[in-house]
Design a protein around this motif. Structure first.
Motif, PDB file in Angstrom:
ATOM      1  N   ARG A   1      84.069 -30.058  -8.857  1.00 26.51           N
ATOM      2  CA  ARG A   1      84.400 -31.430  -9.433  1.00 26.51           C
ATOM      3  C   ARG A   1      83.423 -32.137 -10.323  1.00 26.51           C
ATOM      4  O   ARG A   1      83.879 -32.715 -11.249  1.00 26.51           O
ATOM      5  CB  ARG A   1      84.882 -32.359  -8.059  1.00 26.51           C
ATOM      6  CG  ARG A   1      85.344 -33.506  -8.608  1.00 26.51           C
ATOM      7  CD  ARG A   1      85.795 -34.259  -7.249  1.00 26.51           C
ATOM      8  NE  ARG A   1      86.882 -33.531  -6.752  1.00 26.51           N
ATOM      9  CZ  ARG A   1      87.815 -33.827  -5.682  1.00 26.51           C
ATOM     10  NH1 ARG A   1      87.368 -35.103  -4.680  1.00 26.51           N
ATOM     11  NH2 ARG A   1      88.556 -33.125  -4.963  1.00 26.51           N
TER      12      ARG A   1
ATOM     13  N   GLU B   1      94.522 -26.461  -6.151  1.00 23.19           N
ATOM     14  CA  GLU B   1      95.712 -26.054  -5.087  1.00 23.19           C
ATOM     15  C   GLU B   1      96.435 -24.993  -5.756  1.00 23.19           C
ATOM     16  O   GLU B   1      96.685 -24.099  -5.371  1.00 23.19           O
ATOM     17  CB  GLU B   1      96.304 -27.285  -4.752  1.00 23.19           C
ATOM     18  CG  GLU B   1      97.534 -26.864  -3.913  1.00 23.19           C
ATOM     19  CD  GLU B   1      96.912 -26.399  -2.431  1.00 23.19           C
ATOM     20  OE1 GLU B   1      97.699 -25.846  -1.657  1.00 23.19           O
ATOM     21  OE2 GLU B   1      95.726 -26.749  -2.091  1.00 23.19           O
TER      22      GLU B   1
ATOM     23  N   SER C   1      92.339 -31.811  -7.838  1.00 24.26           N
ATOM     24  CA  SER C   1      92.606 -31.222  -6.520  1.00 24.26           C
ATOM     25  C   SER C   1      94.106 -30.634  -6.887  1.00 24.26           C
ATOM     26  O   SER C   1      94.020 -29.329  -6.119  1.00 24.26           O
ATOM     27  CB  SER C   1      93.229 -32.607  -5.510  1.00 24.26           C
ATOM     28  OG  SER C   1      91.806 -33.425  -5.268  1.00 24.26           O
TER      29      SER C   1
ATOM     30  N   ASN D   1      90.313 -36.984 -10.284  1.00 23.28           N
ATOM     31  CA  ASN D   1      90.513 -36.453  -8.849  1.00 23.28           C
ATOM     32  C   ASN D   1      91.720 -35.718  -8.574  1.00 23.28           C
ATOM     33  O   ASN D   1      91.757 -34.736  -7.848  1.00 23.28           O
ATOM     34  CB  ASN D   1      89.867 -37.395  -7.728  1.00 23.28           C
ATOM     35  CG  ASN D   1      88.362 -37.874  -8.244  1.00 23.28           C
ATOM     36  OD1 ASN D   1      87.693 -37.152  -8.808  1.00 23.28           O
ATOM     37  ND2 ASN D   1      88.096 -39.159  -8.012  1.00 23.28           N
TER      38      ASN D   1
END
Length: 521
Positions: free
Chosen positions: A4, A191, A187, A183
């Motif tokens: 990240r 995924e 994410s 963010n």
């Protein structure tokens, strides 16, 4: 967390590069305007030479900073801090050269403060904003000392300083919003990447081949099993390629034939040693229609069917022994009673022996039919012609007790002998349990979406809930004279032909539904 951070650093670097390019373009444009309009608009500048020198130096420094940021991707945060410090100082000197906080310089200041709020952390952005405020507010004192001009423009500078505070606040709100979206995007990307890896792993492990084609018959997705069945090198399973180039036989078949959704066919190619069973599925996605081909080795399908039959035979051994033991015991007992019996008693005992022997014969015949090593050969069957013929040839003795209802011309793919045996089992079973005072047995054939439903319904007492889970088990029967193999055989025949046989709950009587794929004419 490191991924990240790298993702955020990449976004900061890209935005910083775009801003560095923007400032170079703006400065170059200002210099060109100055050179083309000087000295016609000399009166607009208090210090034209200072304006010229500052602008030229600003361009040179901007070009150097852009080059370093582009090709030296280290200490990006410090490089961006240096860029904004240079911007504030240069814009302050340019504003000093114009002797007033004009609209052009004010807009450049606002853009710089806003960009700093986005690209730098809150503390550094606040320092840049304070430097800008100080530069704009107090430079007029310096101008007044040299030019003895009025201090009337300080009010405009104060308004501009307030605007800097507003822009800084808006920038910090935008940064927080951007971080939340970043963010969330990160994410979701992780995924999605995880799901793609899982899907790829699953596709690589299964034996069934999957081939997805776009409208131009380019393979957009394939797995190693599909490449193996079609005789294509496995390396192409990871790339998009033209089906015509690597499997022309399949391309010609699906290109020149109008394939419908759910259609099945057998395919053989010179490039492959397999006889392939192909099922077509249309995938509707935004802005395009894709075609999914499900590929299976036809020989392996038949082998699996035979293995299921052999496995069932092992499970049936104990049940067969039990079923045969009962009539054998009755035969032995009747045979022992024959000597010394009267003629009338002997006739009864002979009838009992004959009846139990016939029952044993039926059990053996049904068992042999079930395990007979006969290959399933599905062919197109026109139900409007096949069903009446079956009623006339195989069910002539009970045809008047059956009410046939077929709505339209329907065609399915099924092994003809197995479909005939399935219908005979279902209809005779329905007639045996039907209550003729309520109505005849209904044989209804009708389409449903991409399937054809063949419903066999009687008006008897139905099947109690406790027995419904045992309907398709071998040797289960609610009839005293039944062997309990008819429904089991019918269910096995349907599975071998990629069809389904289910019990449908009714308020009155019982209904068995045979569901199979429809062939569109």
């Amino acid at each position: 967390m490191s991924h990240r951070s790298s993702y955020s650093a990449l976004n900061q670097y890209l935005l910083g590069t775009w801003y560095a390019a923007y400032r170079l373009i703006i400065n170059t444009g200002l210099l060109l305007i100055f050179l083309l309009t000087y000295p016609e608009h000399n009166s607009d500048l208090a210090y034209p030479q200072l304006y010229h020198y500052i602008l030229s130096s600003f361009i040179a420094v901007s070009l150097l900073q852009l080059f370093v940021l582009k090709y030296l991707r280290k200490y990006v945060d410090k490089q961006l801090t240096g860029i904004f410090v240079v911007d504030v100082l240069a814009l302050s000197l340019l504003t000093l050269a114009t002797s007033s906080a004009n609209l052009h310089m004010s807009m450049l200041f606002v853009i710089t403060v806003f960009a700093a709020s986005i690209l730098l952390n809150a503390h550094k952005a606040l320092v840049i904003m304070l430097i800008a405020i100080i530069s704009v507010t107090y430079q007029h004192f310096i101008v007044s000392i040299f030019s003895l001009s009025s201090l009337g423009n300080i009010g405009n500078s104060a308004i501009l300083a307030f605007l800097f505070f507003v822009v800084y606040g808006i920038g910090q709100i935008a940064v927080r919003r951007f971080q939340i979206l970043e963010n969330l995007n990160f994410s979701q990307s992780m995924e999605l990447h995880r799901l793609q890896n899982i899907n790829r792993y699953i596709l690589e492990q299964i034996d069934t081949g999957y081939l997805v084609l776009d409208e131009n018959y380019h393979v957009v997705l394939s797995n190693p099993a599909a490449c193996h069945l079609l005789g294509i090198e496995h390396t192409y399973s990871f790339d998009k390629f033209s089906l015509y180039q690597f499997q022309p036989d399949l391309f010609e078949l699906i290109h020149f034939e109008s394939l419908e959704n759910g259609e099945r066919f057998q395919f053989e190619s010179q490039q492959s040693r397999f006889n392939i069973h192909v099922q077509v599925q249309k995938l509707i996605v935004p802005h395009q229609t894709l075609m999914l081909l499900v590929l299976q080795d036809a020989q392996k399908i038949n082998q699996q069917v035979q293995q299921l039959k052999l496995a069932a035979l092992g499970q049936l051994s104990a049940s067969i022994a039990h079923e045969i033991r009962n009539p054998l015991a009755a035969i032995v007992q009747a045979n022992d009673l024959l000597p010394g019996s009267e003629q009338e008693q002997q006739d009864i005992l002979h009838g009992m022996i004959s009846k139990q022997a016939n029952r044993i014969n039926r059990i053996i015949a049904d068992t042999l039919n079930m395990v007979k090593n006969k290959e399933t050969l599905p062919v197109p069957i026109q139900l409007n012609e096949f069903i009446p013929q079956c009623l006339h040839e195989d069910l002539a003795d009970i045809a008047d007790q059956i009410n046939l209802n077929i709505d339209m011309r329907l065609e399915i793919q099924f092994d003809e002998a197995q479909l005939r045996q399935t219908l005979v089992n279902l209809l005779r079973n329905a007639v045996r349990h039907n209550d003729p005072t309520i109505g005849k047995v209904e044989l209804k054939i009708h389409p449903y979406e991409h399937q054809v439903w063949i419903d066999v319904r009687d008006f008897g007492h139905g099947v109690i809930p406790a027995d419904q889970s045992l309907l398709f088990k071998p040797f289960f029967s609610t009839s005293i004279n039944g062997t309990g193999l008819g429904l089991y055989l019918s269910h096995s025949f349907c599975e071998a032909n990629q069809a389904q046989l289910n019990y449908i709950q009714q308020e009155q009587g019982a209904c068995f539904r045979l569901s199979c794929q429809r062939i569109t004419v």
